[in-house]
Design an enzyme around this catalytic site. Structure first.
Site, short mmCIF file in Angstrom:
data_model
loop_
_atom_site.label_atom_id
_atom_site.label_comp_id
_atom_site.label_asym_id
_atom_site.label_seq_id
_atom_site.Cartn_x
_atom_site.Cartn_y
_atom_site.Cartn_z
N PRO A 1 1.03 -1.32 -0.10
CA PRO A 1 0.04 0.09 0.08
C PRO A 1 0.88 1.32 0.10
O PRO A 1 0.44 2.42 -0.32
CB PRO A 1 -0.82 -0.02 1.44
CG PRO A 1 -0.07 -1.04 2.13
CD PRO A 1 0.71 -2.04 1.19
N GLU B 1 2.07 -8.38 8.55
CA GLU B 1 2.33 -6.64 8.54
C GLU B 1 3.22 -6.46 7.37
O GLU B 1 3.75 -5.06 7.31
CB GLU B 1 3.35 -6.45 9.90
CG GLU B 1 2.32 -6.54 11.19
CD GLU B 1 1.27 -5.95 11.35
OE1 GLU B 1 1.28 -4.45 10.60
OE2 GLU B 1 0.22 -6.26 11.61
N ARG C 1 -4.49 -6.38 -20.56
CA ARG C 1 -5.22 -6.07 -21.59
C ARG C 1 -4.61 -5.20 -22.63
O ARG C 1 -5.07 -4.94 -23.92
CB ARG C 1 -6.43 -5.12 -21.06
CG ARG C 1 -7.38 -5.96 -20.23
CD ARG C 1 -8.31 -5.21 -19.58
NE ARG C 1 -9.23 -4.29 -20.31
CZ ARG C 1 -10.27 -4.76 -20.73
NH1 ARG C 1 -10.88 -6.05 -20.76
NH2 ARG C 1 -10.97 -4.03 -21.75
N ASP D 1 -11.26 1.84 -24.49
CA ASP D 1 -11.55 1.89 -22.97
C ASP D 1 -11.17 3.46 -22.36
O ASP D 1 -10.60 4.03 -22.64
CB ASP D 1 -10.62 0.78 -22.41
CG ASP D 1 -11.36 -0.67 -22.58
OD1 ASP D 1 -12.36 -0.60 -22.98
OD2 ASP D 1 -10.43 -1.66 -22.53
N1 SAM Z 1 1.81 -2.82 7.37
C1 SAM Z 1 1.40 -2.50 6.04
C2 SAM Z 1 1.31 -1.11 5.88
O1 SAM Z 1 0.38 -0.61 6.76
O2 SAM Z 1 1.74 -0.36 5.13
C3 SAM Z 1 0.31 -3.16 5.53
C4 SAM Z 1 0.66 -4.69 5.40
S1 SAM Z 1 -0.61 -5.52 4.40
C5 SAM Z 1 -1.61 -6.07 6.03
C6 SAM Z 1 -0.07 -7.06 4.15
C7 SAM Z 1 0.19 -6.97 2.47
O3 SAM Z 1 -0.97 -6.98 1.65
C8 SAM Z 1 1.20 -6.01 2.11
O4 SAM Z 1 2.64 -6.54 2.31
C9 SAM Z 1 1.18 -6.10 0.48
O5 SAM Z 1 1.75 -6.91 -0.18
C10 SAM Z 1 -0.39 -6.23 0.47
N2 SAM Z 1 -1.35 -4.97 0.01
C11 SAM Z 1 -1.89 -4.42 1.09
N3 SAM Z 1 -2.87 -3.35 0.77
C12 SAM Z 1 -2.24 -3.24 -0.52
C13 SAM Z 1 -2.63 -2.35 -1.38
N4 SAM Z 1 -3.43 -1.00 -1.25
N5 SAM Z 1 -1.91 -2.31 -2.68
C14 SAM Z 1 -1.04 -3.38 -2.94
N6 SAM Z 1 -0.86 -4.34 -2.03
C15 SAM Z 1 -1.41 -4.16 -0.61
#
Ligand code: SAM
Length: 252
Positions: free
Chosen positions: A89, A116, A153, A167
């Site tokens: 994220p 995490e 795509r 698109d």
């Molecule tokens: N502790 C991290 C943070 O707050 O930045 C979040 C970890 S999340 C619970 C677990 C995993 O979900 C991440 O390592 C990532 O691979 C994935 N993930 C969660 N949200 C995401 C998003 N918005 N975009 C891409 N991957 C995401």
């Protein structure tokens, strides 16, 4: 193009492989898609992929070694230079432009985090950290699937070139409306212009709709667009209709 994913939940990707455009791309051999289980790249008997965080705090962290083991193995088996993406994220926001750029790569590898997140040292071996939006998922699998579906795509041959260029978001415009039979449903009619077979007018109508929708729904996109002659003609026509108190659908 080859796309690979490493995850502790490989079965989640069955949902991507099963259906529609992506399935056809796999069947036709345009995309070679592989999903690997990160647990197969652990060094211990119990295939542990997570551990307690140094410094304390809640939750677990994905260990660094399995990711490096996987990439070493992958490079020795397939290619020395795949483009490696970490789902997070905290990454750059994925969008249509990023999808198109990724579709030009020959080989992509997606790393899916859980818990995490991954040990920070994993970041040293990735080319790009990507996020699908400002919210936190429990794992990178859905994010990887979203990105893989969207980028595929743009891979030549997956859709017709014309299809992908019509698109939403292509050249900073949203798509026009779509209708199919019946011509009238519960009093709601298909715009007349679509029924008359005048292809020049249909083209103008659809372009007017693209412009109108983009201005009303996504002015930020429209402001980025360099207006071409087709845009200007559509805008002139839109203003004329507006001056006559008509809607786009009432174009004759
Ligand atoms: N502790 C991290 C943070 O707050 O930045 C979040 C970890 S999340 C619970 C677990 C995993 O979900 C991440 O390592 C990532 O691979 C994935 N993930 C969660 N949200 C995401 C998003 N918005 N975009 C891409 N991957 C995401």
């Amino acid at each position: 193009m080859r796309i690979s994913v490493v995850t502790i939940f490989p079965e989640m990707f069955d949902a991507l492989k099963c259906c529609g455009v992506f399935r056809r791309a796999l069947e036709s051999g345009i995309i070679d898609f592989m999903v690997f289980n990160l647990r197969d790249f652990t060094d211990d008997r119990h295939h542990v992929v997570d551990d307690y965080p140094f410094g304390g705090g809640p939750g677990m962290v994905m260990k660094v070694e399995p990711f490096y083991n996987f990439m070493d193995w992958y490079k020795s088996k397939f290619s020395s230079n795949p483009f490696v993406i970490l789902t997070t994220p905290q990454g750059k926001r994925f969008n249509s432009d990023v999808a198109r750029q990724l579709a030009e790569k020959e080989e992509l590898v997606f790393l899916c985090g859980r818990y995490e997140g991954v040990d920070e040292r994993v970041v040293n071996m990735v080319d790009e950290e990507l996020s699908i939006g400002d919210y936190v998922l429990s794992g990178g699998e859905l994010a990887a699937m979203v990105m893989i579906e969207a980028l595929s795509r743009f891979v030549p041959g997956v859709l017709g070139d014309e299809d992908s260029s019509r698109d939403s978001f292509y050249n900073e415009l949203l798509d026009h409306s779509h209708y199919t039979r019946p011509r009238e449903f519960r009093g709601m009619k298909v715009p007349d212009v679509l029924l008359k077979g005048d292809h020049e007018k249909i083209r103008l109508f659809r372009h007017m709709e693209r412009i109108k929708r983009t201005i009303l729904r996504r002015p930020d996109l429209f402001l980025k667009r360099d207006l071409n002659l087709e845009d200007k003609k559509a805008i002139i026509q839109l203003v004329r209709l507006l001056a006559e108190g008509k809607k786009v659908e009432e174009m004759e």
